[in-house]
Every structure is written in structure tokens, then in C-alpha cells.
Enzyme design. Sequence first.
Site, short mmCIF file in Angstrom:
data_model
loop_
_atom_site.label_atom_id
_atom_site.label_comp_id
_atom_site.label_asym_id
_atom_site.label_seq_id
_atom_site.Cartn_x
_atom_site.Cartn_y
_atom_site.Cartn_z
N ASP A 81 12.53 -3.26 -12.07
CA ASP A 81 11.13 -3.21 -11.68
C ASP A 81 10.71 -4.49 -11.09
O ASP A 81 10.57 -5.66 -11.79
CB ASP A 81 10.42 -3.04 -13.00
CG ASP A 81 8.86 -3.00 -13.05
OD1 ASP A 81 8.34 -3.44 -12.06
OD2 ASP A 81 8.36 -2.40 -13.87
N TYR A 184 -6.06 -0.82 -0.31
CA TYR A 184 -4.95 -0.48 0.57
C TYR A 184 -5.01 -1.42 1.84
O TYR A 184 -3.70 -1.66 2.19
CB TYR A 184 -5.29 0.82 1.02
CG TYR A 184 -3.96 1.55 1.81
CD1 TYR A 184 -2.88 2.13 1.15
CD2 TYR A 184 -4.15 1.49 3.23
CE1 TYR A 184 -1.72 2.42 1.87
CE2 TYR A 184 -2.83 1.90 4.02
CZ TYR A 184 -1.78 2.46 3.20
OH TYR A 184 -0.84 3.06 4.06
N LYS A 188 -1.53 -3.72 2.65
CA LYS A 188 -0.78 -3.42 3.91
C LYS A 188 -0.98 -4.53 4.90
O LYS A 188 0.14 -4.57 5.85
CB LYS A 188 -0.91 -2.06 4.48
CG LYS A 188 -0.58 -1.00 3.62
CD LYS A 188 0.86 -1.03 3.18
CE LYS A 188 0.84 0.21 2.17
NZ LYS A 188 2.41 0.00 1.65
#
Length: 313
Positions: A81, A184, A188
Site C-alpha cells: 500500500d 482529478y 493528473k
Amino acid sequence: MINETQEQLPLAGRVALVAGATRGAGRAIAVQLGTAGATVYVTGRTTRVKVSEVGRSTETIEETAELVTAAGGTGIAVPTDHLEPDQVRALVDRIDREQDGRLDVLVNDVWGGEHLIGGSFGKKTWDIALADGLRMLELGVKTHLITSHAALPLLTRRPGGLVVEVTDGTTAYNGTHYRENLFYDLAKNAPIRMAFGLAKELADTGGTAVSVSPGWLRSEQMLAHFGVTEDNWRDATKKLPDFGISESPVYVGRAVAALAADPERARWNGQSLDSGQLARAYGFTDADGSRPDSWGFMLAKEADPDVRVEDYR
């Protein structure tokens, strides 16, 4: 004989870590690095005994490692993780021990945030669930920072290391287009900036850092969304013609493998790259022999709505 081996397996003897290699671009990158002869540590949260929050039990890191080995490399699956610094440090310590202090390539591909997006594109930031938005930033930004912080001291022991930040979009596209969801968009764009900054920090070790984006990726999740497989993916173009510009994960896998094998890759240092651009530079193709240019197509279509997909494959 040595030269022939180097030509056939240009990454023989090299060690790579692909963080986030359970499926999609990460899996394909790991396999293509293996095809070139590398030893590849593949990480992720979905294993044959445990499924991550993404909820897809059909793709596991063990399977990715097996595909790497079948391709000609050595695949090593390590459940990790990447939001847990102790787990990431333990992973790097293991690579250090097992590979005599060698790490040549770090690919930061951790994401797994698609399930958080559903229906949120086009919404105002304050209308998006805050927990979902912050989770996107954890998965797409924090994981990359933790992994680089732990792995770069090992990678920089030898000159010429390569760091690849995998993202969605390029400077040319993201720099002028809002990705319709602020969380988002940040998740990105951050890897692009990370690669730019790391390029400066790696310069004195002869290292190279770049960001690489696939185009419209036919990942397992994308194929499932359209109800098609890789064998009949063109059937989806009946509903959405622009899907014809999509590319298989093999394409971005070959892009990263080409970068890793290029002794002159420092010329790309700090840049935002995409699979189509690298295909033109290095001469490789997608799995079907085509050479799609997704980002070029999307930009061209804004200027000319009648532009043809066929002109960008």
C-alpha cells in the site's frame, strides 16, 4: 554474443520497480520491461487473497509478476500500500538486499481512483463529495511522493537512473484544458510537475525523470465499461466513433521500455511525453501494428470536427 544479447534483451541485468502494476498501464509497463530482460518488482494492493477498494479481483500483482517472467524477465510481486510509508520503505529495503543495492528504473503508476469519479465530471468542486476528492489526491499524488521519497536514495546510488511518472494527459493538453473535476485535474497534473522537479534534482546523478501519458487507454476497466474485450473492442466505436483512436496498454508499456533502454534518454529529462510521441521517436507500434496518436487527434478535432480517426492511427 554479448552484443546480440544486449540487442535482444537491452534491459538484462537491470532492476525496475513498477509501483501500481496490478492492471492497465502499470501491468503492461511491467511486462514490457520484462520482455526487454529486466527484473521487475510489481506492487499493488490486490492479491490472490485480498482485494483493494477498486473491487476488481480478476487482476492481481501475482498474475502481473507471472506475465513478466513469461515475457522473459523476472517478475517479483510484493503487496504494498503506497500510502503506508513503512510498507514502501520495507519494499525498497527488500530490493536493496535482493539486488545488491541496485535499482535502475522507478515507475510511479499508482492510481486506482476511477471508482471515485462516477458522475462527478462537470460538477462544481463544492458539489463533489469531499472525501472522494481528497482520496483521489491521496491515491494519485501522495502515493507518488511517498514512493519517490523512499526509492530515490537507492536509485541514485548508480548514475543514470530513470523515473517515470505515469499520468493522464500531457502539458500540451492539460495546460490548456480543464479536466472537468478539480480533484482529478490536480491528481493528473501533479505527476507532470513532479517529473519536472525531479529532473532538476536527478541531474547531478545523470538521472532522468519524465512524465508519460497513455492516450485513450483500453484498460480492463475501460473495456468493461464499454462491454467489449480486447478482441472485439472496435464494436464500441458503433456507440462512440472516437473510441477508434484508443490504444492498448501494450503501447505505453513499449514506450516506457524504449525509454529505459535508450542510453540517450537524458534528452527527454523533465519533459511531459505520451505514448504516441514516443512511438514516433522510437519506431514501435501498438499490439495491432498501428501507431495511434490520441492526444494529437483530440487537439486536431477541436480545430476540425470532421477530422478522421484513421489519419491519427
